[in-house]
Design an enzyme around this catalytic site. Structure first.
Site, PDB file in Angstrom:
ATOM      1  N   TYR A 115      -6.873   6.904  -0.401  1.00  0.00           N
ATOM      2  CA  TYR A 115      -7.715   8.005  -0.875  1.00  0.00           C
ATOM      3  C   TYR A 115      -8.007   8.921   0.308  1.00  0.00           C
ATOM      4  O   TYR A 115      -8.527   8.465   1.334  1.00  0.00           O
ATOM      5  CB  TYR A 115      -9.015   7.402  -1.413  1.00  0.00           C
ATOM      6  CG  TYR A 115     -10.038   8.396  -1.874  1.00  0.00           C
ATOM      7  CD1 TYR A 115     -10.032   8.865  -3.189  1.00  0.00           C
ATOM      8  CD2 TYR A 115     -11.032   8.854  -1.018  1.00  0.00           C
ATOM      9  CE1 TYR A 115     -10.991   9.769  -3.628  1.00  0.00           C
ATOM     10  CE2 TYR A 115     -11.990   9.757  -1.456  1.00  0.00           C
ATOM     11  CZ  TYR A 115     -11.956  10.212  -2.752  1.00  0.00           C
ATOM     12  OH  TYR A 115     -12.897  11.094  -3.181  1.00  0.00           O
ATOM     13  N   GLU A 135       0.846  -1.200   0.000  1.00  0.00           N
ATOM     14  CA  GLU A 135       0.000   0.000   0.000  1.00  0.00           C
ATOM     15  C   GLU A 135       0.875   1.241   0.000  1.00  0.00           C
ATOM     16  O   GLU A 135       1.867   1.310   0.722  1.00  0.00           O
ATOM     17  CB  GLU A 135      -0.898  -0.005   1.245  1.00  0.00           C
ATOM     18  CG  GLU A 135      -1.794   1.227   1.298  1.00  0.00           C
ATOM     19  CD  GLU A 135      -2.751   1.218   2.491  1.00  0.00           C
ATOM     20  OE1 GLU A 135      -3.608   0.326   2.541  1.00  0.00           O
ATOM     21  OE2 GLU A 135      -2.611   2.098   3.356  1.00  0.00           O
ATOM     22  N   LYS A 168       7.887   3.948   2.281  1.00  0.00           N
ATOM     23  CA  LYS A 168       9.299   3.785   2.658  1.00  0.00           C
ATOM     24  C   LYS A 168       9.832   2.531   1.961  1.00  0.00           C
ATOM     25  O   LYS A 168       9.818   1.434   2.531  1.00  0.00           O
ATOM     26  CB  LYS A 168       9.435   3.609   4.180  1.00  0.00           C
ATOM     27  CG  LYS A 168       8.928   4.778   5.000  1.00  0.00           C
ATOM     28  CD  LYS A 168      10.099   5.672   5.402  1.00  0.00           C
ATOM     29  CE  LYS A 168       9.717   6.807   6.298  1.00  0.00           C
ATOM     30  NZ  LYS A 168       9.068   7.934   5.661  1.00  0.00           N
TER      31      LYS A 168
HETATM   32  P1  FAD Z   1     -17.984   0.085   6.961  1.00  0.00           P
HETATM   33  O1  FAD Z   1     -17.822  -1.283   6.411  1.00  0.00           O
HETATM   34  O2  FAD Z   1     -19.118   0.898   6.468  1.00  0.00           O
HETATM   35  O3  FAD Z   1     -18.079  -0.055   8.559  1.00  0.00           O
HETATM   36  C1  FAD Z   1     -18.019   1.100   9.386  1.00  0.00           C
HETATM   37  C2  FAD Z   1     -18.718   0.810  10.712  1.00  0.00           C
HETATM   38  O4  FAD Z   1     -20.139   0.733  10.507  1.00  0.00           O
HETATM   39  C3  FAD Z   1     -18.331  -0.510  11.371  1.00  0.00           C
HETATM   40  O5  FAD Z   1     -18.336  -0.298  12.763  1.00  0.00           O
HETATM   41  C4  FAD Z   1     -19.458  -1.470  10.993  1.00  0.00           C
HETATM   42  O6  FAD Z   1     -19.644  -2.485  11.958  1.00  0.00           O
HETATM   43  C5  FAD Z   1     -20.653  -0.524  10.943  1.00  0.00           C
HETATM   44  N1  FAD Z   1     -21.674  -0.885   9.957  1.00  0.00           N
HETATM   45  C6  FAD Z   1     -21.489  -1.329   8.703  1.00  0.00           C
HETATM   46  N2  FAD Z   1     -22.688  -1.495   8.077  1.00  0.00           N
HETATM   47  C7  FAD Z   1     -23.643  -1.129   8.979  1.00  0.00           C
HETATM   48  C8  FAD Z   1     -25.072  -1.069   8.934  1.00  0.00           C
HETATM   49  N3  FAD Z   1     -25.765  -1.438   7.850  1.00  0.00           N
HETATM   50  N4  FAD Z   1     -25.730  -0.626  10.063  1.00  0.00           N
HETATM   51  C9  FAD Z   1     -25.040  -0.259  11.186  1.00  0.00           C
HETATM   52  N5  FAD Z   1     -23.680  -0.308  11.259  1.00  0.00           N
HETATM   53  C10 FAD Z   1     -23.000  -0.726  10.177  1.00  0.00           C
HETATM   54  N6  FAD Z   1      -9.844   5.446   4.937  1.00  0.00           N
HETATM   55  C11 FAD Z   1      -9.720   6.433   4.013  1.00  0.00           C
HETATM   56  O7  FAD Z   1     -10.303   7.515   4.195  1.00  0.00           O
HETATM   57  N7  FAD Z   1      -8.965   6.263   2.888  1.00  0.00           N
HETATM   58  C12 FAD Z   1      -8.331   5.100   2.612  1.00  0.00           C
HETATM   59  O8  FAD Z   1      -7.663   4.985   1.593  1.00  0.00           O
HETATM   60  C13 FAD Z   1      -8.461   4.012   3.551  1.00  0.00           C
HETATM   61  N8  FAD Z   1      -7.891   2.808   3.314  1.00  0.00           N
HETATM   62  C14 FAD Z   1      -8.122   1.762   4.178  1.00  0.00           C
HETATM   63  C15 FAD Z   1      -7.586   0.487   3.867  1.00  0.00           C
HETATM   64  C16 FAD Z   1      -7.798  -0.583   4.725  1.00  0.00           C
HETATM   65  C17 FAD Z   1      -7.257  -1.948   4.348  1.00  0.00           C
HETATM   66  C18 FAD Z   1      -8.528  -0.396   5.938  1.00  0.00           C
HETATM   67  C19 FAD Z   1      -8.719  -1.557   6.878  1.00  0.00           C
HETATM   68  C20 FAD Z   1      -9.041   0.848   6.241  1.00  0.00           C
HETATM   69  C21 FAD Z   1      -8.867   1.942   5.379  1.00  0.00           C
HETATM   70  N9  FAD Z   1      -9.389   3.209   5.635  1.00  0.00           N
HETATM   71  C22 FAD Z   1      -9.245   4.234   4.719  1.00  0.00           C
HETATM   72  C23 FAD Z   1     -10.082   3.478   6.902  1.00  0.00           C
HETATM   73  C24 FAD Z   1     -11.592   3.246   6.807  1.00  0.00           C
HETATM   74  O9  FAD Z   1     -12.170   4.231   5.977  1.00  0.00           O
HETATM   75  C25 FAD Z   1     -12.129   3.364   8.239  1.00  0.00           C
HETATM   76  O10 FAD Z   1     -11.702   2.279   9.021  1.00  0.00           O
HETATM   77  C26 FAD Z   1     -13.629   3.592   8.372  1.00  0.00           C
HETATM   78  O11 FAD Z   1     -13.874   3.982   9.708  1.00  0.00           O
HETATM   79  C27 FAD Z   1     -14.489   2.378   8.080  1.00  0.00           C
HETATM   80  O12 FAD Z   1     -14.485   2.061   6.769  1.00  0.00           O
HETATM   81  P2  FAD Z   1     -15.179   0.708   6.235  1.00  0.00           P
HETATM   82  O13 FAD Z   1     -15.160   0.773   4.779  1.00  0.00           O
HETATM   83  O14 FAD Z   1     -14.616  -0.482   6.901  1.00  0.00           O
HETATM   84  O15 FAD Z   1     -16.697   0.968   6.785  1.00  0.00           O
END
Ligand code: FAD
Length: 285
Positions: free
Chosen positions: A48, A16, A270
């Site tokens: 992003y 990444e 890095k």
């Molecule tokens: P979701 O899957 O939507 O989950 C978020 C929360 O909502 C969780 O607690 C889940 O349990 C809950 N939830 C999900 N669906 C529902 C529902 N229907 N009803 C109620 N609760 C629900 N962030 C960035 O801004 N840019 C990046 O490039 C980036 N890259 C990442 C790469 C990886 C591999 C990881 C692990 C994280 C990355 N993040 C990035 C961080 C990520 O955006 C955050 O962790 C964010 O808080 C959650 O994103 P998610 O897509 O997992 O959310």
């Protein structure tokens, strides 16, 4: 190439990177990519920064360059909390025209400066939209130690299953420092019927600033063995660097041996650190 194909063929090793920060010219990424090419990764993902078309352009530019200039498959991250459907549609069209085939669909971190979208509340909404709108391979994020905002570990896994059913072909995990947490998570996914490939996210911790950010930001549990290393070497930069690399190598060797679907290395741009890790695991890949 769509990444789903890749996971059918091998244990995947991916990296990444993040696009250059605001003050840095976009071209500064090439030095990073020149160094990372030597690690022969199966793909490189590009983060992003939520909000603002400038952030999209940077991610898009770097993802295109990885694919077309470096001939390495790329995975573009896209987070949806600040975007509406028309905006996402425009970005997807740009991805398509730029030859980007793989998207990591994310919600994004809640942040007071980002006005929340009415169209996309969770990553699942974005995944559904991408699936209906365009021909992309879609990946999602997962959390071996449970997402910090989740109502419960069970609810988090239930929503993860929804995400996969919406159209994720693979998942990439948040970083963790104790492989047992990851293996327990894989068991829980299997019991729930989540059966897409799950890559283990590994971040080498090689300096003091990282240790401090780590504890507050991602909520990952710091095992005793890890804390001891950090305590002992926190004021000895070279030793901390070497011990941090050794710790990450130890984690990766164990993960590969246990047969995980893939390892995703958070390089923090890095290449030298990433290369030292790669050197120790290259023959295992
Ligand atoms: P979701 O899957 O939507 O989950 C978020 C929360 O909502 C969780 O607690 C889940 O349990 C809950 N939830 C999900 N669906 C529902 C529902 N229907 N009803 C109620 N609760 C629900 N962030 C960035 O801004 N840019 C990046 O490039 C980036 N890259 C990442 C790469 C990886 C591999 C990881 C692990 C994280 C990355 N993040 C990035 C961080 C990520 O955006 C955050 O962790 C964010 O808080 C959650 O994103 P998610 O897509 O997992 O959310």
């Amino acid at each position: 190439m769509k990444l789903a194909e890749l996971f059918k063929q091998k244990q995947v090793f991916s990296l990444e990177v993040f696009p250059p920060k605001r003050e840095a010219p976009i071209d500064s990424i090439y030095k990073t990519l020149d160094g990372l090419k030597a690690l022969n990764p199966d793909f490189i993902s590009v983060t992003y920064g939520a909000g603002g078309s400038e952030n999209f352009e940077k991610t898009f530019h770097v993802a295109k360059s990885i694919k077309h200039d470096y001939n390495i498959e790329s995975l573009a991250h896209l987070s949806c909390i600040g975007l509406n459907k028309d905006e996402v549609k425009t970005l997807l069209d740009e991805f398509k025209q730029g030859g980007i085939e793989n998207i990591l669909a994310l919600r994004g971190d809640l942040n007071p400066s980002v006005k929340l979208s009415k169209d996309f509340r969770y990553a699942c909404d974005l995944i559904n939209f991408i699936r209906e709108t365009g021909d992309f391979d879609i990946a999602g994020a997962c959390y071996p130690e449970t997402h910090p905002e989740a109502q419960s570990p069970e609810a988090d896994i239930d929503f993860l299953k929804e995400k996969v059913e919406a159209g994720c072909t693979h998942l990439i995990s948040q970083l963790f420092f104790d492989n047992e947490d990851f293996y327990r998570f894989l068991d829980r996914c299997e019991k729930k019927g989540i059966n897409v490939p799950i890559e283990a996210g590994i971040m080498p911790v090689v300096n003091k600033a990282q240790i401090e950010r780590m504890a507050s930001l991602c909520g990952a549990r710091l095992p005793k063995k890890f804390i001891k290393i950090m305590d002992k070497y926190e004021n000895k930069p070279q030793q901390l660097h070497d011990a941090g690399i050794a710790y990450a190598v130890d984690q990766i060797v164990d993960l590969l041996t246990q047969g995980v679907d893939g390892v995703h290395l958070y390089t923090m741009n890095k290449p030298d650190t990433a290369f030292k890790i790669y050197r120790s695991i290259a023959t295992l890949l």
